[in-house]
Design a protein around this motif. Structure first.
Motif, PDB file in Angstrom:
ATOM      1  N   LYS A  99      42.167-120.336 -32.642  1.00 49.00           N
ATOM      2  CA  LYS A  99      42.312-120.672 -34.068  1.00 49.00           C
ATOM      3  C   LYS A  99      41.712-119.585 -34.967  1.00 49.00           C
ATOM      4  O   LYS A  99      42.225-119.333 -36.052  1.00 49.00           O
ATOM      5  N   LEU A 100      40.642-118.933 -34.500  1.00 51.54           N
ATOM      6  CA  LEU A 100      40.043-117.843 -35.278  1.00 51.54           C
ATOM      7  C   LEU A 100      40.988-116.644 -35.300  1.00 51.54           C
ATOM      8  O   LEU A 100      41.176-116.005 -36.338  1.00 51.54           O
ATOM      9  N   ILE A 101      41.613-116.363 -34.172  1.00 53.51           N
ATOM     10  CA  ILE A 101      42.601-115.270 -34.092  1.00 53.51           C
ATOM     11  C   ILE A 101      43.774-115.583 -35.017  1.00 53.51           C
ATOM     12  O   ILE A 101      44.269-114.710 -35.740  1.00 53.51           O
ATOM     13  N   GLU A 102      44.206-116.826 -35.020  1.00 50.87           N
ATOM     14  CA  GLU A 102      45.310-117.255 -35.882  1.00 50.87           C
ATOM     15  C   GLU A 102      44.941-117.100 -37.362  1.00 50.87           C
ATOM     16  O   GLU A 102      45.749-116.636 -38.166  1.00 50.87           O
ATOM     17  N   LEU A 103      43.718-117.476 -37.715  1.00 51.71           N
ATOM     18  CA  LEU A 103      43.248-117.324 -39.098  1.00 51.71           C
ATOM     19  C   LEU A 103      43.232-115.853 -39.492  1.00 51.71           C
ATOM     20  O   LEU A 103      43.740-115.478 -40.548  1.00 51.71           O
ATOM     21  N   GLN A 104      42.689-115.015 -38.638  1.00 50.35           N
ATOM     22  CA  GLN A 104      42.634-113.581 -38.945  1.00 50.35           C
ATOM     23  C   GLN A 104      44.033-113.005 -39.101  1.00 50.35           C
ATOM     24  O   GLN A 104      44.291-112.216 -40.016  1.00 50.35           O
ATOM     25  N   SER A 105      44.956-113.402 -38.247  1.00 49.83           N
ATOM     26  CA  SER A 105      46.335-112.911 -38.333  1.00 49.83           C
ATOM     27  C   SER A 105      46.995-113.336 -39.641  1.00 49.83           C
ATOM     28  O   SER A 105      47.696-112.546 -40.276  1.00 49.83           O
ATOM     29  N   ALA A 106      46.766-114.588 -40.044  1.00 52.60           N
ATOM     30  CA  ALA A 106      47.355-115.081 -41.293  1.00 52.60           C
ATOM     31  C   ALA A 106      46.788-114.335 -42.498  1.00 52.60           C
ATOM     32  O   ALA A 106      47.528-113.961 -43.411  1.00 52.60           O
ATOM     33  N   VAL A 107      45.478-114.075 -42.480  1.00 48.70           N
ATOM     34  CA  VAL A 107      44.842-113.337 -43.580  1.00 48.70           C
ATOM     35  C   VAL A 107      45.362-111.904 -43.611  1.00 48.70           C
ATOM     36  O   VAL A 107      45.714-111.375 -44.674  1.00 48.70           O
ATOM     37  N   LEU A 108      45.431-111.271 -42.457  1.00 52.42           N
ATOM     38  CA  LEU A 108      45.922-109.898 -42.372  1.00 52.42           C
ATOM     39  C   LEU A 108      47.355-109.807 -42.892  1.00 52.42           C
ATOM     40  O   LEU A 108      47.696-108.882 -43.657  1.00 52.42           O
ATOM     41  N   GLU A 109      48.190-110.758 -42.510  1.00 57.84           N
ATOM     42  CA  GLU A 109      49.582-110.764 -42.959  1.00 57.84           C
ATOM     43  C   GLU A 109      49.666-110.837 -44.488  1.00 57.84           C
ATOM     44  O   GLU A 109      50.461-110.118 -45.108  1.00 57.84           O
ATOM     45  N   LYS A 110      48.858-111.683 -45.110  1.00 59.11           N
ATOM     46  CA  LYS A 110      48.847-111.794 -46.577  1.00 59.11           C
ATOM     47  C   LYS A 110      48.434-110.475 -47.211  1.00 59.11           C
ATOM     48  O   LYS A 110      49.002-110.048 -48.225  1.00 59.11           O
ATOM     49  N   CYS A 111      47.454-109.803 -46.623  1.00 61.04           N
ATOM     50  CA  CYS A 111      46.996-108.509 -47.140  1.00 61.04           C
ATOM     51  C   CYS A 111      48.085-107.449 -47.018  1.00 61.04           C
ATOM     52  O   CYS A 111      48.319-106.673 -47.947  1.00 61.04           O
ATOM     53  N   LEU A 112      48.765-107.426 -45.874  1.00 60.21           N
ATOM     54  CA  LEU A 112      49.835-106.457 -45.658  1.00 60.21           C
ATOM     55  C   LEU A 112      51.013-106.722 -46.591  1.00 60.21           C
ATOM     56  O   LEU A 112      51.626-105.779 -47.099  1.00 60.21           O
ATOM     57  N   ASP A 113      51.317-108.003 -46.837  1.00 59.49           N
ATOM     58  CA  ASP A 113      52.393-108.357 -47.769  1.00 59.49           C
ATOM     59  C   ASP A 113      52.131-107.795 -49.168  1.00 59.49           C
ATOM     60  O   ASP A 113      53.072-107.491 -49.905  1.00 59.49           O
ATOM     61  N   LEU A 114      50.853-107.657 -49.519  1.00 61.61           N
ATOM     62  CA  LEU A 114      50.482-107.125 -50.842  1.00 61.61           C
ATOM     63  C   LEU A 114      50.252-105.617 -50.802  1.00 61.61           C
ATOM     64  O   LEU A 114      49.771-105.029 -51.768  1.00 61.61           O
ATOM     65  N   SER A 115      50.578-104.999 -49.678  1.00 64.45           N
ATOM     66  CA  SER A 115      50.401-103.553 -49.482  1.00 64.45           C
ATOM     67  C   SER A 115      48.963-103.101 -49.695  1.00 64.45           C
ATOM     68  O   SER A 115      48.702-102.011 -50.208  1.00 64.45           O
ATOM     69  N   LEU A 116      48.018-103.948 -49.276  1.00 62.00           N
ATOM     70  CA  LEU A 116      46.608-103.554 -49.353  1.00 62.00           C
ATOM     71  C   LEU A 116      46.287-102.656 -48.167  1.00 62.00           C
ATOM     72  O   LEU A 116      46.787-102.883 -47.061  1.00 62.00           O
ATOM     73  N   PRO A 117      45.461-101.637 -48.368  1.00 59.86           N
ATOM     74  CA  PRO A 117      45.125-100.711 -47.281  1.00 59.86           C
ATOM     75  C   PRO A 117      44.085-101.337 -46.350  1.00 59.86           C
ATOM     76  O   PRO A 117      42.894-101.267 -46.609  1.00 59.86           O
ATOM     77  N   VAL A 118      44.540-101.988 -45.294  1.00 57.60           N
ATOM     78  CA  VAL A 118      43.628-102.674 -44.387  1.00 57.60           C
ATOM     79  C   VAL A 118      43.574-101.978 -43.038  1.00 57.60           C
ATOM     80  O   VAL A 118      44.491-101.263 -42.655  1.00 57.60           O
ATOM     81  N   ASP A 119      42.496-102.228 -42.332  1.00 63.31           N
ATOM     82  CA  ASP A 119      42.320-101.710 -40.986  1.00 63.31           C
ATOM     83  C   ASP A 119      43.119-102.602 -40.039  1.00 63.31           C
ATOM     84  O   ASP A 119      42.925-103.812 -40.012  1.00 63.31           O
ATOM     85  N   THR A 120      44.022-102.020 -39.289  1.00 63.99           N
ATOM     86  CA  THR A 120      44.864-102.812 -38.399  1.00 63.99           C
ATOM     87  C   THR A 120      44.454-102.682 -36.926  1.00 63.99           C
ATOM     88  O   THR A 120      45.233-103.016 -36.039  1.00 63.99           O
ATOM     89  N   LYS A 121      43.215-102.214 -36.687  1.00 66.63           N
ATOM     90  CA  LYS A 121      42.720-102.173 -35.309  1.00 66.63           C
ATOM     91  C   LYS A 121      42.644-103.587 -34.757  1.00 66.63           C
ATOM     92  O   LYS A 121      42.548-104.556 -35.507  1.00 66.63           O
ATOM     93  N   LYS A 122      42.627-103.701 -33.435  1.00 62.85           N
ATOM     94  CA  LYS A 122      42.528-105.006 -32.778  1.00 62.85           C
ATOM     95  C   LYS A 122      41.302-105.750 -33.318  1.00 62.85           C
ATOM     96  O   LYS A 122      40.214-105.190 -33.418  1.00 62.85           O
ATOM     97  N   PHE A 123      41.491-107.002 -33.640  1.00 65.32           N
ATOM     98  CA  PHE A 123      40.428-107.856 -34.159  1.00 65.32           C
ATOM     99  C   PHE A 123      39.455-108.216 -33.031  1.00 65.32           C
ATOM    100  O   PHE A 123      39.854-108.755 -32.004  1.00 65.32           O
ATOM    101  N   VAL A 124      38.197-107.869 -33.234  1.00 63.10           N
ATOM    102  CA  VAL A 124      37.128-108.232 -32.302  1.00 63.10           C
ATOM    103  C   VAL A 124      36.137-109.085 -33.088  1.00 63.10           C
ATOM    104  O   VAL A 124      35.307-108.557 -33.826  1.00 63.10           O
ATOM    105  N   PRO A 125      36.244-110.413 -32.990  1.00 57.28           N
ATOM    106  CA  PRO A 125      35.342-111.263 -33.756  1.00 57.28           C
ATOM    107  C   PRO A 125      33.892-111.028 -33.335  1.00 57.28           C
ATOM    108  O   PRO A 125      33.581-111.045 -32.142  1.00 57.28           O
ATOM    109  N   HIS A 126      33.027-110.802 -34.315  1.00 52.69           N
ATOM    110  CA  HIS A 126      31.626-110.513 -34.029  1.00 52.69           C
ATOM    111  C   HIS A 126      30.774-110.726 -35.278  1.00 52.69           C
ATOM    112  O   HIS A 126      31.306-110.812 -36.386  1.00 52.69           O
ATOM    113  N   ILE A 127      29.468-110.765 -35.077  1.00 51.27           N
ATOM    114  CA  ILE A 127      28.507-110.878 -36.168  1.00 51.27           C
ATOM    115  C   ILE A 127      27.561-109.687 -36.042  1.00 51.27           C
ATOM    116  O   ILE A 127      26.787-109.593 -35.077  1.00 51.27           O
ATOM    117  N   THR A 128      27.635-108.753 -36.975  1.00 52.53           N
ATOM    118  CA  THR A 128      26.822-107.546 -36.916  1.00 52.53           C
ATOM    119  C   THR A 128      25.349-107.888 -37.111  1.00 52.53           C
ATOM    120  O   THR A 128      24.974-108.513 -38.105  1.00 52.53           O
TER     121      THR A 128
END
Length: 179
Positions: A99-128
């Protein structure tokens, strides 16, 4: 120009536990940045600079993500990015959660639809927990442990980044997930 990211803020009790564990490891000797408890989060998409008009469109687009539900996220230990001997980032790892991967994918898709310059590297969920290695000494240890912990993700937010202020990350738009 103001910089932004979209992410999940941690419950403050969990953030304090993570900072308490991290502080025992004395990472200030090996890393330049140790985020305070109030800033711990999971980044879904880093945006960088975004102009005002696109920001409003992004908020509306994020509001349209309505099919996703709350989820349980589980911490699964400590890991690193970069050279294991002198890692540039030490983080709390997160157990795989579809579900977290699905959320990240949905958010990324919305950003790409708006042509925002986002990092498209593989999502590695983590807490720095520590970043910007000083590169001087080996400091990551296999003995670094965090208590296994779970928390419920009920929302995600668009955050503004405010360097030099604590907390540095301010939620400016929050989207609540369904139960």
């Amino acid at each position: 120009m103001q910089h932004y990211f979209i992410g999940v803020k941690l419950p403050i009790e969990l953030s304090r536990q993570l900072v308490h564990s991290r502080d025992r490891w004395q990472l200030e000797q090996s890393h330049k940045k140790l985020p305070p408890a109030e800033d711990l989060h999971i980044t879904l998409v880093y945006l960088g600079a975004v102009e005002g008009g696109k920001l409003k469109s992004l908020m509306q687009a994020l509001d349209d993500i309505d099919s996703l539900k709350t989820m349980i996220v589980t911490l699964s230990g400590v890991s690193t990015f970069g050279n294991p001997a002198t890692p540039r980032v030490i983080y709390a790892a997160i157990e795989e959660q579809p579900k977290l991967i699905e959320l990240q994918s949905a958010v990324l898709e919305k950003c790409l639809d708006l042509s925002l310059p986002v990092d498209t590297k593989k999502f590695v969920p983590h807490i720095t927990l520590a970043k910007k290695s000083r590169g001087q000494q080996e400091h990551f240890s296999k003995d670094m442990h965090i208590a296994s912990n779970k928390f419920t993700v009920k929302e995600f937010s668009l955050f503004s980044i405010n360097p030099g202020v604590i907390p540095s990350y301010q939620a400016i738009h929050t989207i609540t997930l369904k139960d």
